[in-house]
Design an enzyme around this catalytic site. Structure first.
Site: not given
Ligand code: 2RA
Length: 355
Positions: A130, A260
């Site tokens: 991600c 994110h």
């Molecule tokens: C996280 N990218 O945010 C990782 C999850 N796949 O921990």
């Protein structure tokens, strides 16, 4: 015959988002959907597009007659079961880290490298991590026009990247500090958590995630790098098809539930102005440009969570680095960062089957 779709990991956090996405989709190419999970969750009833389905226990036979099997499960489960699905005739679209760097497995972001879906010698297609995915729609569009050469990123990662356990931990820590005047003295946040019975050992994070930022995500690799930082490097190179792309990433966990964010510093072969970058972002249907600092308008996780596109803003020409742009992106890590991208790959495969 319309294709049959299986969702393995239907009862997990990403599986739930996947079902929300399926329920909201306008086009529906599937003749049948099978929900699959560990034997522990088998028998549970879940509703997909108004139809109540019983979750099946993961077993080789559940893949018989399946055309496309989406996997939202831990690495070790995918490593074992995606090849079984492929042997039984399904194309496996895997959202774990098990196959991403396998040279015989394409790593696909549909708006960047959909052409790679066609060549899948193992019958498996991988979905990126991600963190990488959150910037790929924006970066891919710029790379296409200006040729990306170097990439320096700092991530601000939501706790749901660590799964439901991450979300639960942030909420528990929030409750522990609520109404308390902590954060002005070193150690007082840790003391407040301990006083509320929250031990650090029980947390998926290596320090308090409330009233704090934790410069760590993933596991420790050579020379102090985290697995998450190396994923950003390796996956960006593979998706963009630039094996020698120079990449440096620092991954940080922040007290955000979902979405994110990344600060991106990207150097291109040729000069690129802010106006040109804006034009490219405007022309990319899966990117939304929110970029007016004079009005306090830029992407923020609290405004982007639940949205499908990648939001981009704070676009600036670097003052001291030629051919370089700095910008900020936000993407819902459970949607485009996981479930949505996987589902979009499955939709492309359904188109391929339909001829
Ligand atoms: C996280 N990218 O945010 C990782 C999850 N796949 O921990």
């Amino acid at each position: 015959r319309k294709p049959v779709l299986a969702l393995v990991g239907a009862t997990g956090a990403v599986g739930g988002v996947m079902i929300d996405i399926m329920n909201a989709r306008q086009d529906w190419p599937w003749g049948e959907v099978r929900l699959v999970a560990s034997p522990r969750s088998a028998g549970k009833k879940m509703t997909v597009r108004g139809e109540e389905l019983t979750v099946l226990a993961l077993a080789p036979e559940v893949f018989d007659g399946v055309d496309i099997a989406m996997f939202d499960v831990p690495d070790e489960v995918s490593a074992r079961w995606a090849p079984i699905a492929a042997e039984r005739g399904a194309v496996a679209v895997d959202n774990s880290g098990a196959f991403r760097m396998d040279p015989d497995v394409p790593l696909v972001v549909p708006e960047v490298n959909a052409d790679q879906i066609a060549s899948r010698p193992r019958g498996i297609i991988a979905n990126p991590n991600c963190t990488t995915l959150s910037m790929m729609a924006a970066l891919g569009a710029l790379h296409h026009e200006y040729g990306l050469r170097e990439l320096v990123v700092a991530s601000y990662q939501a706790v749901s990247g660590a799964g439901q356990v991450g979300i639960d931990r942030l909420h528990a820590e929030l409750a522990a500090v609520a109404g308390k005047q902590v954060g002005a003295r070193a150690g007082d946040v840790r003391e407040a958590l301990a006083a509320a019975g929250l031990s650090q050992e029980d947390s998926p994070f290596s320090g308090p995630v409330v009233l704090n930022v934790v410069p760590w995500a993933g596991s420790l690799k050579d020379d102090g790098w985290s697995s998450e930082e190396l994923k950003v490097r390796n996956e960006s190179r593979k998706i963009l098809g630039i094996p020698d792309l120079k990449v440096s990433a620092t991954c940080v966990r922040v007290p955000v539930v979902t979405t994110h964010a990344l600060a991106v510093h990207a150097t291109f072969e040729r000069p690129v102005t802010v106006a040109e970058a804006h034009k490219i972002f405007d022309a990319q249907p899966t990117v939304v440009l929110v970029d007016d600092a004079s009005d306090g308008r830029y992407p923020m996780p609290a405004d982007v969570v639940g949205e499908d596109p990648t939001y981009v803003g704070r676009v600036r020409q670097a003052l001291d680095f030629p051919n370089t742009l700095d910008f900020f992106v936000c993407g819902d890590n459970l949607r485009k960062g996981a479930a949505l991208n996987t589902y979009e790959i499955a939709e492309k495969l359904a188109d391929e089957l339909a001829g």
